[in-house]
Each structure stands twice: as structure tokens, then as C-alpha cells.
Design an enzyme around this catalytic site. Structure first.
Site, PDB file in Angstrom:
ATOM      1  N   THR A  10     -17.377  -0.423   3.160  1.00  0.00           N
ATOM      2  CA  THR A  10     -16.025  -0.142   3.644  1.00  0.00           C
ATOM      3  C   THR A  10     -15.988   1.247   4.289  1.00  0.00           C
ATOM      4  O   THR A  10     -14.949   1.890   4.346  1.00  0.00           O
ATOM      5  CB  THR A  10     -14.993  -0.199   2.497  1.00  0.00           C
ATOM      6  OG1 THR A  10     -15.398   0.716   1.470  1.00  0.00           O
ATOM      7  CG2 THR A  10     -14.865  -1.582   1.915  1.00  0.00           C
TER       8      THR A  10
ATOM      9  N   LYS B  50     -11.921   1.373 -14.898  1.00  0.00           N
ATOM     10  CA  LYS B  50     -12.382   0.026 -14.526  1.00  0.00           C
ATOM     11  C   LYS B  50     -12.848  -0.757 -15.753  1.00  0.00           C
ATOM     12  O   LYS B  50     -12.656  -1.973 -15.832  1.00  0.00           O
ATOM     13  CB  LYS B  50     -13.484   0.118 -13.472  1.00  0.00           C
ATOM     14  CG  LYS B  50     -13.003   0.685 -12.124  1.00  0.00           C
ATOM     15  CD  LYS B  50     -11.964  -0.229 -11.472  1.00  0.00           C
ATOM     16  CE  LYS B  50     -11.568   0.250 -10.087  1.00  0.00           C
ATOM     17  NZ  LYS B  50     -10.657  -0.679  -9.393  1.00  0.00           N
TER      18      LYS B  50
ATOM     19  N   ASP C  18       3.869   2.552  -4.488  1.00  0.00           N
ATOM     20  CA  ASP C  18       2.846   3.237  -5.276  1.00  0.00           C
ATOM     21  C   ASP C  18       2.743   2.471  -6.593  1.00  0.00           C
ATOM     22  O   ASP C  18       3.712   2.418  -7.357  1.00  0.00           O
ATOM     23  CB  ASP C  18       3.299   4.686  -5.514  1.00  0.00           C
ATOM     24  CG  ASP C  18       2.321   5.464  -6.389  1.00  0.00           C
ATOM     25  OD1 ASP C  18       1.492   4.840  -7.096  1.00  0.00           O
ATOM     26  OD2 ASP C  18       2.399   6.702  -6.378  1.00  0.00           O
ATOM     27  N   VAL C  19       1.584   1.883  -6.851  1.00  0.00           N
ATOM     28  CA  VAL C  19       1.470   0.998  -8.024  1.00  0.00           C
ATOM     29  C   VAL C  19       1.626   1.730  -9.357  1.00  0.00           C
ATOM     30  O   VAL C  19       1.823   1.091 -10.388  1.00  0.00           O
ATOM     31  CB  VAL C  19       0.125   0.218  -8.037  1.00  0.00           C
ATOM     32  CG1 VAL C  19       0.050  -0.764  -6.883  1.00  0.00           C
ATOM     33  CG2 VAL C  19      -1.070   1.165  -8.064  1.00  0.00           C
TER      34      VAL C  19
ATOM     35  N   TYR D 142     -13.161   7.110 -13.365  1.00  0.00           N
ATOM     36  CA  TYR D 142     -13.220   5.831 -12.657  1.00  0.00           C
ATOM     37  C   TYR D 142     -13.858   4.755 -13.544  1.00  0.00           C
ATOM     38  O   TYR D 142     -13.328   3.650 -13.679  1.00  0.00           O
ATOM     39  CB  TYR D 142     -14.010   6.013 -11.359  1.00  0.00           C
ATOM     40  CG  TYR D 142     -13.966   4.816 -10.442  1.00  0.00           C
ATOM     41  CD1 TYR D 142     -12.849   4.573  -9.644  1.00  0.00           C
ATOM     42  CD2 TYR D 142     -15.028   3.927 -10.362  1.00  0.00           C
ATOM     43  CE1 TYR D 142     -12.792   3.473  -8.795  1.00  0.00           C
ATOM     44  CE2 TYR D 142     -14.992   2.825  -9.524  1.00  0.00           C
ATOM     45  CZ  TYR D 142     -13.873   2.605  -8.733  1.00  0.00           C
ATOM     46  OH  TYR D 142     -13.822   1.515  -7.898  1.00  0.00           O
TER      47      TYR D 142
ATOM     48  N   ASP E 293       0.871  -1.176   0.000  1.00  0.00           N
ATOM     49  CA  ASP E 293       0.000   0.000   0.000  1.00  0.00           C
ATOM     50  C   ASP E 293       0.908   1.226   0.000  1.00  0.00           C
ATOM     51  O   ASP E 293       2.095   1.136   0.305  1.00  0.00           O
ATOM     52  CB  ASP E 293      -0.904   0.008   1.252  1.00  0.00           C
ATOM     53  CG  ASP E 293      -2.225   0.739   1.025  1.00  0.00           C
ATOM     54  OD1 ASP E 293      -3.277   0.076   0.957  1.00  0.00           O
ATOM     55  OD2 ASP E 293      -2.201   1.993   0.896  1.00  0.00           O
TER      56      ASP E 293
ATOM     57  N   ASN F  46      -5.382  -4.688  -6.738  1.00  0.00           N
ATOM     58  CA  ASN F  46      -6.540  -4.132  -6.043  1.00  0.00           C
ATOM     59  C   ASN F  46      -6.422  -2.629  -5.742  1.00  0.00           C
ATOM     60  O   ASN F  46      -7.435  -1.966  -5.548  1.00  0.00           O
ATOM     61  CB  ASN F  46      -6.754  -4.906  -4.733  1.00  0.00           C
ATOM     62  CG  ASN F  46      -7.776  -4.260  -3.852  1.00  0.00           C
ATOM     63  OD1 ASN F  46      -8.975  -4.430  -4.032  1.00  0.00           O
ATOM     64  ND2 ASN F  46      -7.317  -3.461  -2.893  1.00  0.00           N
TER      65      ASN F  46
HETATM   66  P1  ADP Z   1     -12.173   0.096  -1.299  1.00  0.00           P
HETATM   67  O1  ADP Z   1     -13.274   0.586  -0.412  1.00  0.00           O
HETATM   68  O2  ADP Z   1     -12.572   0.012  -2.736  1.00  0.00           O
HETATM   69  O3  ADP Z   1     -11.506  -1.150  -0.814  1.00  0.00           O
HETATM   70  P2  ADP Z   1     -10.136   1.801  -0.141  1.00  0.00           P
HETATM   71  O4  ADP Z   1      -9.952   3.236  -0.467  1.00  0.00           O
HETATM   72  O5  ADP Z   1     -10.646   1.411   1.205  1.00  0.00           O
HETATM   73  O6  ADP Z   1     -11.059   1.259  -1.316  1.00  0.00           O
HETATM   74  O7  ADP Z   1      -8.784   0.985  -0.369  1.00  0.00           O
HETATM   75  C1  ADP Z   1      -7.943   1.221  -1.460  1.00  0.00           C
HETATM   76  C2  ADP Z   1      -6.508   1.051  -0.976  1.00  0.00           C
HETATM   77  O8  ADP Z   1      -5.643   1.315  -2.091  1.00  0.00           O
HETATM   78  C3  ADP Z   1      -6.138   2.044   0.126  1.00  0.00           C
HETATM   79  O9  ADP Z   1      -5.524   1.384   1.210  1.00  0.00           O
HETATM   80  C4  ADP Z   1      -5.191   2.987  -0.558  1.00  0.00           C
HETATM   81  O10 ADP Z   1      -4.194   3.528   0.287  1.00  0.00           O
HETATM   82  C5  ADP Z   1      -4.577   2.090  -1.625  1.00  0.00           C
HETATM   83  N1  ADP Z   1      -3.987   2.872  -2.713  1.00  0.00           N
HETATM   84  C6  ADP Z   1      -4.495   3.997  -3.286  1.00  0.00           C
HETATM   85  N2  ADP Z   1      -3.656   4.467  -4.224  1.00  0.00           N
HETATM   86  C7  ADP Z   1      -2.594   3.621  -4.250  1.00  0.00           C
HETATM   87  C8  ADP Z   1      -1.391   3.560  -5.007  1.00  0.00           C
HETATM   88  N3  ADP Z   1      -1.100   4.497  -5.919  1.00  0.00           N
HETATM   89  N4  ADP Z   1      -0.534   2.544  -4.768  1.00  0.00           N
HETATM   90  C9  ADP Z   1      -0.816   1.606  -3.844  1.00  0.00           C
HETATM   91  N5  ADP Z   1      -1.920   1.612  -3.087  1.00  0.00           N
HETATM   92  C10 ADP Z   1      -2.806   2.606  -3.286  1.00  0.00           C
END
Ligand code: ADP
Length: 267
Positions: free
Chosen positions: A192, A161, A64-65, A157, A38, A91
Site C-alpha cells: 500500500t 491487533k 473518527d472511529v 500496534y 474515514d 478496518n
Molecule cells: P493500510 O495500509 O493498513 O490499509 P492505511 O494507512 O493506508 O493503512 O489506511 C488506513 C485508513 O484508516 C486511512 O485511510 C486512514 O485515514 C484511516 N483512519 C486512520 N485513523 C482513523 C480514525 N480514527 N477513524 C477513521 N479512519 C481512520
């Protein structure tokens, strides 16, 4: 008793929160060593603690993906941590704000595409060589019902997707002969707590947004939001040999919301 993923290793991006966290827990409960990843270090480490507290195997790697270098080292670290890689769950994702297309700033549009779509591309790119070498790999992409339909005020978005959904099919075509299965899940209304979006809202805005979601979810066939584990159960299934003949499948986990138009009183 042997578990379905004993001896397997998984990377789950965006597993500090929400659906990703639930998927990480489910894979670990099934015996996989899980690399929790994450951008949020504290949240990711919390997921790792939850897994290890219940006797599972997990480690955290910040990445960061959307960043090529960070993703390359995430996959390398995962292979080093558990001696291989078998499962990739793409994800990590962000929303794009609640505006129509002409109101989206170009940088904001790019950010949504970069995290959601480019992130899926990058993680897959660096994981696939490991899958090719062992003639086995499972990729699970978190898409969305918003990738199947046009939803209001969500142009970036929905586009990201929708692209993930057809990328899933395309990867299934290219890599099926190599023993790599690629599938996508499309969550609908999931409880969530509005995810990370909650942090940008005042308490009143949070309550209003929650009420809107609950009302919308209440009009769907199953009449409620899902718990994240109800999505994680499907991701777990796709990661196991129970889904050995499934690839290129796009699976709504949405309480039926994309099966029908809501006729309400008109019916
Ligand atoms: P959902 O409710 O769809 O599961 P969340 O916002 O709760 O969405 O979770 C999405 C996760 O993805 C969060 O923990 C967020 O920090 C993570 N995230 C967002 N952007 C990035 C990124 N660029 N790289 C890695 N993780 C990310």
C-alpha cells in the site's frame, strides 16, 4: 447475473486508502451498497467516486472511529442511506511509530488503542443492534500478522491487533446464536505504498523503508508483498454466504509469513 451481495449494505471504516479502499471496491463490485468512512474526507470521497464510476452504489460518511458520537451517527447514517445494515468491516487503523515500549509516550499508546481497538468496539456496539433485529450480520475485523506474533518496535500496534483477534473470537461466542458471524483477517506485507505512514517520511526514508519491506517480504514463502485486492478478496468471501459456517476465524493473508521461521542459509 445475481451477485453475492446484491441488496446488502456494508460499512467499511478507513476505506479512503489501502486495504479498506480495496475492500470497499470489492464489496461494491459484489453488489453491496457501501458506506465509505474515514477521517480523511477527500480520500473517502475518492473511493466513493471509484465505486460509482464503475456502476456501484456508495456514499461517504466522515467519522473518527474512536469517537462515540461520530460512530453512532455513522451507523445511523448508513442505515438511513441504504435502508439497513448487513456488513461491518472494522478496518480503520493507525501504526504506533517505530519505537520500543519504554520510548512510547502514554498519549501515543492510548491513540493506537483508541483507534484500533476502541474503534472496533464502538462500531460493533452500534451495528450489532441492527444485526440482532434481523438475526443476520457479518463483522470482519482487519487485524494483522502483528496481532499473531511479537514484531519489533511495535508494542502498541501488536497489543491492539492481538486484542482485536481475541475480541473477534469473543464476539463470535456471544453473537453466534443470533446469526451474527464475526471473523478477522491478518494481512502481512501488503503493497500500500507504506499507507499513511509515507506522509511522515522524506523521500530517502520512504525508499529505505520500502526496500526493507520488499526484502522482508521476499524472504517469506510466497516471496513478495500482496496487492490490497488479495486481502479484499478474503474479506469479500467472509462477507458472503459462501462463508456461512465460519465465525471466530482468524485468517492470515500473509503469503505464509506466520507459518514458519525464516531459516535462510541455515537450512
Ligand atoms: P493500510 O495500509 O493498513 O490499509 P492505511 O494507512 O493506508 O493503512 O489506511 C488506513 C485508513 O484508516 C486511512 O485511510 C486512514 O485515514 C484511516 N483512519 C486512520 N485513523 C482513523 C480514525 N480514527 N477513524 C477513521 N479512519 C481512520
Amino acid at each position: 447475473m445475481p451477485r453475492a451481495l446484491d441488496g446488502k449494505t456494508a460499512v467499511v471504516t478507513g476505506s479512503g486508502n489501502g486495504i479498506g479502499r480495496a475492500i470497499a471496491l470489492a464489496l461494491a463490485d459484489a453488489g453491496a451498497g457501501v458506506v465509505v468512512s474515514d477521517v480523511l474526507v477527500d480520500d473517502g470521497n475518492r473511493t466513493v467516486s471509484e465505486i460509482t464510476d464503475r456502476g456501484g452504489r456508495a456514499t461517504f460518511v466522515a467519522a473518527d472511529v474512536s469517537d462515540t458520537t461520530e460512530v453512532e451517527s455513522l451507523i445511523t447514517s448508513a442505515v438511513e442511506a441504504f435502508g439497513g445494515l448487513d456488513i461491518l468491516v472494522n478496518n480503520a487503523g493507525i501504526g504506533g511509530g517505530k519505537v520500543r515500549l519504554h520510548e512510547i509516550e502514554p498519549d501515543d499508546f492510548d491513540r493506537v488503542i483508541n483507534v484500533n481497538l476502541r474503534g472496533t468496539y464502538l462500531c460493533s456496539k452500534f451495528a450489532i443492534p441492527h444485526f440482532l433485529a434481523q438475526h443476520d450480520g457479518r463483522i470482519i475485523n482487519t487485524a494483522s500478522t502483528y496481532g499473531l506474533i511479537g514484531a519489533p518496535n511495535a508494542a502498541a500496534y501488536c497489543a491492539s491487533k492481538g486484542a482485536i483477534i481475541n475480541l473477534t473470537r469473543q464476539l463470535a461466542v456471544d453473537y453466534g446464536p443470533d446469526g451474527i458471524r464475526v471473523n478477522a483477517i491478518c494481512p502481512g506485507y501488503i503493497d500500500t505504498g507504506l499507507g499513511r505512514r509515507a506522509e511522515q517520511l522524506t523521500p530517502d526514508e520512504f525508499d529505505a523503508a520500502t526496500a526493507v519491506r520488499e526484502k522482508a517480504a521476499g524472504m517469506q514463502p510466497l516471496g513478495r508483498q500482496a496487492q490490497p485486492v488479495e486481502v479484499a478478496n478474503v474479506a469479500l468471501f467472509l462477507a458472503t454466504d459462501a462463508a456461512s459456517f465460519m465465525t471466530g476465524a482468524i485468517i492470515p493473508v500473509d503469503g505464509g509469513c506466520t507459518t514458519t521461521f525464516n531459516y535462510g542459509e541455515a537450512s
